[in-house]
Scaffold this active site. Structure first.
Site, PDB file in Angstrom:
ATOM      1  N   GLU A 113      -2.214   7.603 -11.367  1.00 42.24           N
ATOM      2  CA  GLU A 113      -1.348   6.434 -11.289  1.00 42.24           C
ATOM      3  C   GLU A 113      -2.129   5.187 -11.699  1.00 42.24           C
ATOM      4  OE1 GLU A 113       0.906   5.848  -7.724  1.00 42.24           O
ATOM      5  OE2 GLU A 113       1.801   7.841  -7.841  1.00 42.24           O
ATOM      6  N   HIS A 156       3.460  -0.257 -10.548  1.00 48.28           N
ATOM      7  CA  HIS A 156       2.589   0.916 -10.659  1.00 48.28           C
ATOM      8  C   HIS A 156       3.375   2.046 -11.312  1.00 48.28           C
ATOM      9  CE1 HIS A 156       4.532   1.904  -6.783  1.00 48.28           C
ATOM     10  NE2 HIS A 156       4.191   3.164  -7.008  1.00 48.28           N
ATOM     11  N   HIS A 186       4.352   6.253 -11.685  1.00 47.12           N
ATOM     12  CA  HIS A 186       4.497   7.527 -10.985  1.00 47.12           C
ATOM     13  C   HIS A 186       4.469   8.626 -12.042  1.00 47.12           C
ATOM     14  CE1 HIS A 186       6.550   6.597  -6.834  1.00 47.12           C
ATOM     15  NE2 HIS A 186       5.371   6.014  -6.959  1.00 47.12           N
ATOM     16  N   ASP A 202       5.016   3.393  -0.686  1.00 43.93           N
ATOM     17  CA  ASP A 202       5.446   2.232  -1.475  1.00 43.93           C
ATOM     18  C   ASP A 202       6.259   1.275  -0.610  1.00 43.93           C
ATOM     19  OD1 ASP A 202       4.318   3.312  -3.824  1.00 43.93           O
ATOM     20  OD2 ASP A 202       6.215   4.249  -4.424  1.00 43.93           O
TER      21      ASP A 202
END
Length: 159
Positions: free
Chosen positions: A37, A99, A101, A112
């Protein structure tokens, strides 16, 4: 060239995500980059009830990157936000984070949501959160109430 994305937060409040910023984030989902990630912060400005994203930071050396985890640890992200604030004489600031995934169409994890809750409860202005997947993205926004709600892009043909 892809179009900028516009999301409706509520009634007359929108988020503008320029294509050039989205492309930077999307580049971290490519096969060579997508094994762990990635993420960073969103730097932009508040225009009344609207949020305009201008740039994003990218993963830095001291960030923690794992297959199913990104933890922003490098102080370079804060430095970038402070530099933007200073150069813009206080109009550009931290407006959110992003971010990736490792999935086609991402959804926020419990981690999250817990992290976001801690961020938004300290902020009066809306905060934008983006998760970039291989084929799509998830977007949300929240403010002091602590709840982050999904926001949807406005179809480009309606603009």
């Amino acid at each position: 060239m892809p179009n900028d994305l516009i999301f409706r937060m509520s009634g007359n409040a929108f988020v503008l995500l320029p294509a050039k910023v989205y492309d930077v984030m999307k580049s971290f989902t490519l096969e060579t980059q997508g094994e762990t990630e990635a993420g960073g912060i969103l730097i932009g400005s508040y225009r009344g009830s609207h949020v305009q994203i201008h740039q994003c930071t990218v993963p830095l050396r001291q960030d923690l990157r794992k297959r199913y985890l990104f933890d922003r640890k490098d102080r370079g992200h804060q430095f970038a936000a402070t530099l933007a604030w200073t150069k813009s004489v206080g109009t550009e600031t931290f407006v959110g984070e992003w971010h990736t995934h490792p999935e086609d169409f991402p959804n926020p994890s419990l981690i999250d949501r817990g992290t976001w809750h801690e961020i938004v409860k300290r902020r009066e202005s809306p905060v934008v959160f983006l998760i970039i997947g291989r084929k799509g993205l998830w977007a949300g926004a929240g403010r002091r109430s602590g709840e982050v709600k999904k926001i949807n892009p406005i179809p480009s043909e309606s603009m």
